[in-house]
Every structure is written in structure tokens, then in C-alpha cells.
Design an enzyme around this catalytic site. Sequence first.
Site, PDB file in Angstrom:
ATOM      1  N   GLU A   1       4.013  -7.001  -6.008  1.00  0.00           N
ATOM      2  CA  GLU A   1       5.126  -6.418  -5.255  1.00  0.00           C
ATOM      3  C   GLU A   1       6.488  -7.008  -5.612  1.00  0.00           C
ATOM      4  O   GLU A   1       7.128  -7.681  -4.794  1.00  0.00           O
ATOM      5  CB  GLU A   1       4.875  -6.551  -3.745  1.00  0.00           C
ATOM      6  CG  GLU A   1       3.582  -5.903  -3.287  1.00  0.00           C
ATOM      7  CD  GLU A   1       3.355  -5.996  -1.782  1.00  0.00           C
ATOM      8  OE1 GLU A   1       4.096  -6.714  -1.101  1.00  0.00           O
ATOM      9  OE2 GLU A   1       2.429  -5.330  -1.289  1.00  0.00           O
TER      10      GLU A   1
ATOM     11  N   GLU B   1      -3.983  -2.996  -2.735  1.00  0.00           N
ATOM     12  CA  GLU B   1      -3.904  -3.343  -1.304  1.00  0.00           C
ATOM     13  C   GLU B   1      -3.772  -2.073  -0.494  1.00  0.00           C
ATOM     14  O   GLU B   1      -2.999  -1.181  -0.849  1.00  0.00           O
ATOM     15  CB  GLU B   1      -2.674  -4.209  -0.987  1.00  0.00           C
ATOM     16  CG  GLU B   1      -2.755  -5.625  -1.429  1.00  0.00           C
ATOM     17  CD  GLU B   1      -1.514  -6.427  -1.046  1.00  0.00           C
ATOM     18  OE1 GLU B   1      -0.867  -6.095  -0.027  1.00  0.00           O
ATOM     19  OE2 GLU B   1      -1.207  -7.369  -1.782  1.00  0.00           O
TER      20      GLU B   1
HETATM   21  O1  IFM Z   1       0.233  -9.576   3.602  1.00  0.00           O
HETATM   22  C1  IFM Z   1       0.957  -8.756   2.750  1.00  0.00           C
HETATM   23  C2  IFM Z   1       0.663  -9.101   1.306  1.00  0.00           C
HETATM   24  O2  IFM Z   1       0.924 -10.429   1.009  1.00  0.00           O
HETATM   25  C3  IFM Z   1       1.499  -8.246   0.385  1.00  0.00           C
HETATM   26  N1  IFM Z   1       1.391  -6.862   0.711  1.00  0.00           N
HETATM   27  C4  IFM Z   1       1.543  -6.461   2.092  1.00  0.00           C
HETATM   28  C5  IFM Z   1       0.639  -7.311   2.973  1.00  0.00           C
HETATM   29  C6  IFM Z   1       0.799  -6.889   4.442  1.00  0.00           C
HETATM   30  O3  IFM Z   1       2.108  -7.031   4.862  1.00  0.00           O
END
Ligand code: IFM
Length: 448
Positions: free
Chosen positions: A166, A355
Site C-alpha cells: 500500500e 487483503e
Molecule cells: O491493518 C491494515 C493493514 O496493515 C494494511 N491494509 C489495511 C488493513 C486494515 O486497515
Amino acid sequence: MRADLGFPKDFVFGVATSAYQIEGAAFEDGRIPSQWDTFSHTPGKTYRGETGDVACDHYHRYREDVELIAGLGVSSYRFSFAWPRVLTEERKPNQKGLDFYRRLLDELDKHQIRPAATLYHWDLPQWLSDRGGWANRDTVGYFTDYAELLLRTFGDRIPQWITHNEPWCASFLSYGIGAHAPGHQDWREAVMASHHILLSHGEVVKGYRGMGLKGQIGITLNLNVTDPRTDSEADKEAARRGDGFQNRWFLDPLFRGGYPDDMREIFRPYVQDYRFIHPDDEATIATPMDFLGVNYYNRAVVYNHPADTFLQMGHVIPPAETMTAMGWEVHPNSLYRLLKRVNRDYTRLPLYITENGAAYEDTVDAEGRVHDAKRRAFVEAHLEAARQFVEEGGTLKGYYLWSLMDNFEWGFGYSKRFGIVYVDFDTQQRILKDSALWYREVARSHRS
Ligand code: IFM
């Protein structure tokens, strides 16, 4: 219970975590401070001043945690390396830190769980942050040295590498909005940081190729769908800016060879000039990779809002009943739309959802169970959207649920629980939530 969701047999089901969010042991075995240690220890920066000092104590409990992962029946585990654990401030390898990851990989091997490793999930060594962090171009070189150490040490036993998690968060949220470490509010720094992060990704991909390793390397972006509140031209333009900020600023240089012109103009008043983008940088960023990781949580609905001095854009607050505990709208169809768009406009490379998941208020009942029906429904609906995409010929190859277990949710401390495994942070007891029991059925029936 309908457990086999009908994905192709080689589709990967996994779970994901990151180092600072779960490891704890922040001061052990030679780990040096990271910008998140500093940030979380600064009053007012995280919920109730919570830190990752102990987190899930995974550094000491990794064996038990890998058993938990194995019990879920998933075939892959995504984790991140902690830069401050494996390199000293003198930039010498820290053997004890490396040994921890070696032991973790041994456990995963033992259970035949395929590792997917992220090199950078935001825990920049503090000494680098002190020198400007990602806003300083020198960090690119330090990152490639760090990556080289890990690729040399573990390159032959990790088949999937993610350079960055990210970049939007690691740059805009961290140096512009200031909600994440190092907590700066300076858009020149933020745009420079985004560029240096992408550049360092390209450099590492080149290095990986040069090493002749057999696995795959890619990057993970947090992408969304940005919809206009109305059909007015002004709202549609606002949505275009929102999309540029969240998605195109990262996708265009990775897949189209350069930053989008409209966003360059929007950022120009803050950056003054773009001299920090050197002539060959964009070509380096576009170095071909093997897959794209997509983190998807929600869509945004936006409107034209001239009073907003940055993007002249406002966000519509979704109806309460559609929100997770983060205030994010549950919108699985936008995952489908997003994946379609990536395939259509950017790449037919393999995609992985690296994710996806949700935070809800979980409680343990008298029988010691956690009935998180909403999380299960969330995951099921998103998997259904993913399956539809695959069925229509989309290039999605896997899904990593965020997260294996409740953990340190950055500025929210431990107040937001994303895990399918409940963690009692007083006792470190782990309890499989109902969503984990269901995901276990999904993963197991997929494998059998
Ligand atoms: O916990 C985070 C993760 O570290 C990165 N992506 C989003 C998740 C939820 O906010």
C-alpha cells in the site's frame, strides 16, 4: 453450509498479517526502533497511546500461530519482514532477526504452507526516518540493500515476494494526511515519498531479475472504486480526482510508464517542480513484474466540494447499517468492478487479493465463542464477487483474508479487530471466531 465456493483448483486461499502489527518483541534480539515505535509512543498518535511493543507476541508464539494457520487449511500465508529486525543501524545483518524468519519459514515448510512475503509494511527504521524517510531519495538505495539481503538469504525458499504494501498509505497517509508514521502534513514530502517508494519497487524488481530467482515478484496497492454522488459533471470530475489520488497515481506509472497528467497538475502547487523525478525513473518503476496484489476494503462515494483545499472533494458518509467498525462501506460488487477495471485498463497479469476483510465489534460469549456473523457474510460476499470475476475469465489467482488474527490496527491501536482469530491481548489466548470455522471449511473443501 456451502463450503466449496467453486474456484479453480489452483486458486490460493490464504491469510495475511504484517510484522509490526503482530510480532511484538520490539526491543529484543537487536531489533532497532522503527518510525512506528516512535509514532505509537508519541502521546496522542494512537488510540489510548497503544503500541506494537507486545502486539500478538507472535515473535515468541510463531509456532503456535503457524499451527493455527495450518489448522485453517489455507495453502498460503502472507507476512512481512521487519526491516528494523534484520539490519542494524550500521547496516549489518542482524543474525538473530534473520534467524527468527528462518524458523518461521521452517514451520511453514513443515506444514506445507506457501509463504508470500512483503518486504515493506511501513516499519521504516527510525534512523532513516530521521533523515527524511521516503521523502529522501537516499532511502531508495537503503531499501534495495535491505531487499537484497532478504532475497539473498531467503530468495530460494519464498516463491512470492511483494515489494511494498500500500504505497498510498506509506506516502500520502503518512507524509500528507499525517495519520500514520511519521505523521507529517506536507504534500511535497508526500508526493516525493510516493515516487521514491515506487522507484524502490522498480529497483528491487530489477535486482530480483538479476539474481535469477525462480519465484514471482510484485507490489500490493490499496485500490478502490470511486463513484460520484450524482451524475453532475462536477461530481464526476471530483470522482476522477479521487480515483487519480487513490488509484491512477500508482497504477499508471506501474503499467503505463508514467504519472497521470491531471494529477501532476493537481499536485504541482505543492511540489513546485518535479525535479525529484529523474529521467529514467518512470521506466524503472514500470519494470515488468509478475503479479499485482490488490487490497480492497471499500468504495468511496464523493462529490465536488470547492471548500476542500486539496482535491476539492468531499466524501459521502455511508448509511450506518452498511458500515464496518471502521466506518467503511461494505460493497462487494465494487471488488468485482475494481478487478474488471484493472484487467481492462491496466494488466492481464495474475492478480491476488492480498487483503480483504472487516473489523467488527467482537465479543466472547459465556461458552468462549465469538459469533461474528457479519464478518463471515462480508468475506463470503467478497469471495462471491471474486468468483464471478474469475468465472468471466478474470486473472485472479488467490485471496488472502485480512487478517489471520486481531492485531495492532495502527492509529486505532487494538480497538479494531480484523482477525478471524480472536486475540485476548491480556492473556494472548487465541480463539477461532465463527468466521474462522467457516473459512476453514471453505479452504479445506477447496483443497480436498
Ligand atoms: O491493518 C491494515 C493493514 O496493515 C494494511 N491494509 C489495511 C488493513 C486494515 O486497515
